[in-house]
Design an enzyme around this catalytic site. Sequence first.
Site, PDB file in Angstrom:
ATOM      1  CD  GLU A  31     -55.988  -3.139  21.908  1.00 51.41           C
ATOM      2  OE1 GLU A  31     -55.737  -3.137  23.123  1.00 51.41           O
ATOM      3  OE2 GLU A  31     -55.954  -2.098  21.196  1.00 51.41           O
ATOM      4  CE  LYS A  59     -52.603  -2.087  25.129  1.00 52.42           C
ATOM      5  NZ  LYS A  59     -53.988  -1.655  24.831  1.00 52.42           N
ATOM      6  CB  CYS A 119     -53.187  -0.514  21.144  1.00 53.32           C
ATOM      7  SG  CYS A 119     -54.097   1.017  20.768  1.00 53.32           S
ATOM      8  N   GLY A 131     -86.947  14.473  16.158  1.00 51.86           N
ATOM      9  CA  GLY A 131     -87.730  15.686  16.034  1.00 51.86           C
ATOM     10  C   GLY A 131     -87.038  16.637  15.077  1.00 51.86           C
ATOM     11  CG  LEU A 132     -86.701  18.080  10.461  1.00 53.87           C
ATOM     12  CD1 LEU A 132     -85.190  18.144  10.665  1.00 53.87           C
ATOM     13  CD2 LEU A 132     -87.012  17.382   9.139  1.00 53.87           C
ATOM     14  N   GLY A 150     -86.626  22.377  12.054  1.00 55.90           N
ATOM     15  CA  GLY A 150     -86.304  23.405  11.080  1.00 55.90           C
ATOM     16  C   GLY A 150     -85.058  24.173  11.449  1.00 55.90           C
ATOM     17  CB  SER A 185     -83.441  18.898  14.114  1.00 50.36           C
ATOM     18  OG  SER A 185     -83.982  20.063  13.523  1.00 50.36           O
ATOM     19  CB  THR A 205     -81.429  17.055  17.360  1.00 49.70           C
ATOM     20  OG1 THR A 205     -82.377  17.748  18.183  1.00 49.70           O
ATOM     21  CG2 THR A 205     -82.164  15.988  16.547  1.00 49.70           C
ATOM     22  CE  LYS A 240     -80.653  21.073  32.922  1.00 51.34           C
ATOM     23  NZ  LYS A 240     -80.934  22.230  32.046  1.00 51.34           N
TER      24      LYS A 240
END
Length: 571
Positions: free
Chosen positions: A44, A111, A147, A317-318, A320, A324, A424, A541
């Site tokens: 499509e 369509k 579709c 940002g990792l 632990g 993440s 993350t 937010k």
Amino acid sequence: MRNVKTVIAQINTTVGDLKGNKDRILSCIEEAVRRKADLIVFPELTITGYPPEDLVLKPYFIKENIKCVKEIAKEVPGIIAIIGFVDEKKGNIYNSAAVLNNKRIVYVYHKMHLPNYGVFDEKRYFKPGSDNKLIKIKDLRFSVNICEDIWAEGIGHPSTSSFDRLRTTLSLSNGSLGTGRAERVLKKADFLVNISASPYHIDKTKERERVIGGKAKRFNIPIVYCNLIGGQDELVFDGRSALFWKDGKIIKEAKAFNEDLFLFDLPLSVNVGNGLKPFPTEMRVQTISKDEEIYSALVLGVRDYAHKNNFKKAALGLSGGIDSALVACIAKDALGKDNVLAVSMPSGYSSKGTQDDAEKIAGNIDIKFLKVPISNIFSSYLDTLSPHFKGLEPDITEENIQARIRGNILMAFSNKFGFLVLNTGNKSETSAGYCTLYGDMTGGFSVIKDAPKKLVYELARYRNKKYGKEIIPESVFKRAPTAELRPDQKDQDTLPPYGLLDRIIDLYIEKNKSFSDIVKCIGNKDVVKKVLKMIDSSEYKRRQAAPGVKITPMAFGKDRRMPITNKFTHY
């Protein structure tokens, strides 16, 4: 028995890249001709990409897209090509399919059923078509639709959400594939071609099989179904184009989450309507697990969002933690180990265990790892603000400052080196507002924003199992989730256990259940009320969050659109 050599061109188009999409189409047609195909089918809105959104409000965009179709037509020899584009007639624009043959446009279908629920806004742009003709080329008689046209009536389609019920209502109000002229056309056709841009969410494949297979069986007609592949902003299209036989079964299926140009023989009887017959050749149908399916969608979504927006590298940002860790694995699989930077940003509250795990994870997937401590920066903030906060106890303010320092650091790397920052945060946190604006919500793309916490753990286990070793250490799975923004902090200090939280989120957001209905299911009135208040008060937010991959039927953003200013309460 006549065999129609058919090619389904399940290609990854890019919205707005008219020339690039045109060149890709021509390349596929050339290959189909080389393979001596009779028919090639594209998804499509192949020319414009899907969804083109407000691009179609630009008259010059419409003009250029039509020009592309005409240019392609001139390059199509004896083969039949079916291509999606935006047509314009008397000031109205239509989501359309062009049937090309012998260097000309022989038919254009508009369509009829325009979806206007969930992620779809087609009635904002397009006018519905009003006619469907039997197409006769050489010795072939077939029909084309697009579709939603095949979803009309929702045959075999379960009403799993409010949008599913709305879809059925809208389809019935617009008529259906099984009434009037459309039905008469199908009774005369040898086969039906449906070109689609059907976005992925969990269990969508089962829905398609029931609906499209139900139509094939009902009308005793083979259906050649061509679906789009690729990522477009929040949406991922999983492909899985297929040939549905007259008995409703999938006989041939294209790859999932990958481009595929595959050829098959579609056998047609000389006489139409001679009853169900088994498909005379071998089957090609794939089976993948739910976790593999979701993980593949996330990888494709990240890869296409980065590449289609001209990012070669990404940073994250990792910490632990499990979120993440999973995002780092997805980023590496999407972009390659040399194109991902993991940044550990420990504070005085970060444990040795999480810091060690962050470094282990980066080493296990062989991505670049940097450590940028934030304690000195945090102290500087506190010193600067101390005259203004005199006499006040530390609270969430100091916690959020740390999160925002980390967001600033990641954005500094983004600006300096051109990284796409990957957020993350998961759906459980985003739903409850357990996240910090301009802090841990920072990022250009939010990879797992539609994945509840329980699913995050499942996908992390899947990633370890897939590679046959402990990529994500067992300690990450066993450690109680924590933001580490104050001494001995645990997520459950603020939130109910994630298993309970995810149940409430599913009932309230995915299934639109009321407070009283949820209490009946959960049995804890106070907890339900607390969670629903957190969800409702955090809309501001979510409105400012980065886009991310849609994997559930009710993702935040285009699926669920709640007003920020909202005084409606029912608890």
